[in-house]
Design a protein around this motif. Structure first.
Motif, short mmCIF file in Angstrom:
data_model
loop_
_atom_site.label_atom_id
_atom_site.label_comp_id
_atom_site.label_asym_id
_atom_site.label_seq_id
_atom_site.Cartn_x
_atom_site.Cartn_y
_atom_site.Cartn_z
N TRP A 48 34.00 45.90 36.23
CA TRP A 48 35.28 45.46 35.70
C TRP A 48 36.46 46.08 36.45
CZ3 TRP A 48 38.55 49.03 33.31
CH2 TRP A 48 37.98 50.28 33.04
N ARG A 49 36.21 47.11 37.24
CA ARG A 49 37.25 47.66 38.12
C ARG A 49 37.10 47.01 39.47
NH1 ARG A 49 35.39 53.65 37.23
NH2 ARG A 49 33.52 52.48 37.63
N ILE A 50 37.25 45.72 39.50
CA ILE A 50 36.92 44.89 40.66
C ILE A 50 37.70 45.34 41.90
CG2 ILE A 50 38.62 43.14 40.13
CD1 ILE A 50 36.46 41.10 40.98
N ALA A 51 37.00 45.39 43.00
CA ALA A 51 37.62 45.74 44.27
C ALA A 51 38.30 44.51 44.87
CB ALA A 51 36.56 46.28 45.23
N MET A 52 39.30 44.74 45.67
CA MET A 52 40.07 43.65 46.27
C MET A 52 39.19 42.72 47.09
SD MET A 52 42.95 42.54 45.97
CE MET A 52 43.81 41.15 46.63
N GLU A 53 38.12 43.25 47.72
CA GLU A 53 37.27 42.38 48.54
C GLU A 53 36.57 41.30 47.72
OE1 GLU A 53 34.84 46.19 47.80
OE2 GLU A 53 36.84 45.77 48.57
N ASN A 54 36.48 41.50 46.39
CA ASN A 54 35.91 40.45 45.54
C ASN A 54 36.91 39.36 45.20
OD1 ASN A 54 33.34 41.62 45.40
ND2 ASN A 54 33.96 42.94 43.71
N LEU A 55 38.20 39.65 45.35
CA LEU A 55 39.24 38.67 45.05
C LEU A 55 39.81 37.99 46.28
CD1 LEU A 55 41.37 40.47 42.31
CD2 LEU A 55 39.76 38.60 42.00
N TYR A 56 39.75 38.70 47.42
CA TYR A 56 40.40 38.18 48.62
C TYR A 56 39.63 38.57 49.86
CZ TYR A 56 43.86 37.44 52.27
OH TYR A 56 44.48 37.02 53.41
N GLY A 57 39.47 37.62 50.77
CA GLY A 57 38.89 37.88 52.07
C GLY A 57 39.82 37.38 53.14
N PRO A 58 39.92 38.06 54.29
CA PRO A 58 40.85 37.63 55.33
C PRO A 58 40.53 36.24 55.87
CG PRO A 58 39.58 39.54 56.04
CD PRO A 58 39.22 39.28 54.62
N VAL A 59 39.26 35.86 55.84
CA VAL A 59 38.87 34.54 56.35
C VAL A 59 38.91 33.51 55.23
CG1 VAL A 59 36.99 33.23 57.38
CG2 VAL A 59 37.44 35.57 58.15
N THR A 60 38.40 33.87 54.05
CA THR A 60 38.27 32.92 52.95
C THR A 60 39.53 32.79 52.11
OG1 THR A 60 37.38 34.62 51.51
CG2 THR A 60 35.79 33.30 52.74
N GLY A 61 40.41 33.79 52.14
CA GLY A 61 41.59 33.78 51.28
C GLY A 61 41.19 34.20 49.88
N LEU A 62 41.91 33.70 48.87
CA LEU A 62 41.61 34.06 47.49
C LEU A 62 40.26 33.50 47.05
CD1 LEU A 62 45.07 33.55 45.72
CD2 LEU A 62 43.88 35.70 46.15
N LYS A 63 39.45 34.31 46.41
CA LYS A 63 38.15 33.90 45.89
C LYS A 63 38.25 33.82 44.37
CE LYS A 63 35.91 36.75 49.40
NZ LYS A 63 35.00 37.88 49.59
N LEU A 64 38.87 32.76 43.92
CA LEU A 64 39.12 32.61 42.49
C LEU A 64 38.59 31.28 42.01
CD1 LEU A 64 42.79 33.91 42.45
CD2 LEU A 64 40.75 35.16 41.78
N PRO A 65 38.23 31.11 40.76
CA PRO A 65 38.36 32.06 39.66
C PRO A 65 37.27 33.14 39.70
CG PRO A 65 37.41 30.03 38.85
CD PRO A 65 37.74 29.81 40.30
N THR A 66 37.63 34.31 39.20
CA THR A 66 36.72 35.44 39.11
C THR A 66 36.83 36.03 37.72
OG1 THR A 66 36.88 35.96 41.47
CG2 THR A 66 36.25 37.76 40.02
N VAL A 67 35.69 36.45 37.17
CA VAL A 67 35.66 37.07 35.84
C VAL A 67 34.91 38.38 35.95
CG1 VAL A 67 34.95 36.81 33.43
CG2 VAL A 67 35.65 34.79 34.73
N THR A 68 35.51 39.45 35.45
CA THR A 68 34.82 40.74 35.41
C THR A 68 34.49 41.06 33.96
OG1 THR A 68 36.88 41.99 35.28
CG2 THR A 68 35.99 41.57 37.47
N VAL A 69 33.32 41.67 33.74
CA VAL A 69 32.81 41.89 32.39
C VAL A 69 32.61 43.37 32.15
CG1 VAL A 69 30.88 41.42 30.83
CG2 VAL A 69 31.68 39.64 32.38
#
Length: 163
Positions: free
Chosen positions: A33-54
């Motif tokens: 649940w303390r999600i790291a930025m690499e799970n939300l954004y990648g320099p190649v892929t951009g935003l990786k959303l939607p994302t849910v942390t539990v």
């Protein structure tokens, strides 16, 4: 070391994440649940959303329910949980920034609230019911204005059977 009963914290958390991904197949569910930025954004892929942390906390375990021992070889537990739903901000004219986050949270809560927990495939898992769910907006004071978050909180009733 004692065996962990089925319906333990780890198995229940994994099942909850699977149910969230079932509610919204495009979402990625993470247990950290303390999600790291690499799970939300990648320099190649951009935003990786939607994302849910539990997050699951706290767990209350009782071996007697209404003065009866159910299940016969285990106990029942109440697991409080939170699911942080991250989406991109809505840019449609006339809509609130949080529209996508609201919609994602509504889909997840509706999916969890309308399950028939007494039928397959749910009977193969420990979760017996999900209730007392609520959702709230949560905007950090600093950070991206392109990402919106809604937090779902609720309670799961879980049957824990001794291994």
């Amino acid at each position: 070391m004692t065996d962990v009963p089925s319906g333990g914290i780890d198995a229940t958390k994994k099942r909850l994440m699977a149910l969230i991904e079932e509610a919204e197949p495009s979402a990625h569910a993470f247990g950290d649940w303390r999600i790291a930025m690499e799970n939300l954004y990648g320099p190649v892929t951009g935003l990786k959303l939607p994302t849910v942390t539990v997050r699951i906390s706290p767990a209350t375990i009782a071996d007697l329910v209404y003065s009866r021992r159910i299940p016969e070889s285990g106990d029942m537990a109440l697991y409080h949980f939170s699911a942080h739903c991250f989406t991109s901000a809505c840019t449609a004219s006339g809509e609130e920034d949080y529209k996508h986050a609201h919609d994602l949270a509504d889909r997840i809560m509706t999916h969890l609230a309308t399950r028939d927990w007494a039928s397959a495939p749910h009977t193969s898992y420990g979760i017996v019911d999900v209730f007392d769910m609520n959702g709230r907006e949560s905007e950090p004071s600093k950070g991206s204005r392109k990402i919106c978050r809604v937090i779902i909180e609720g309670v799961m009733l879980v049957k824990r059977i001794d291994a």
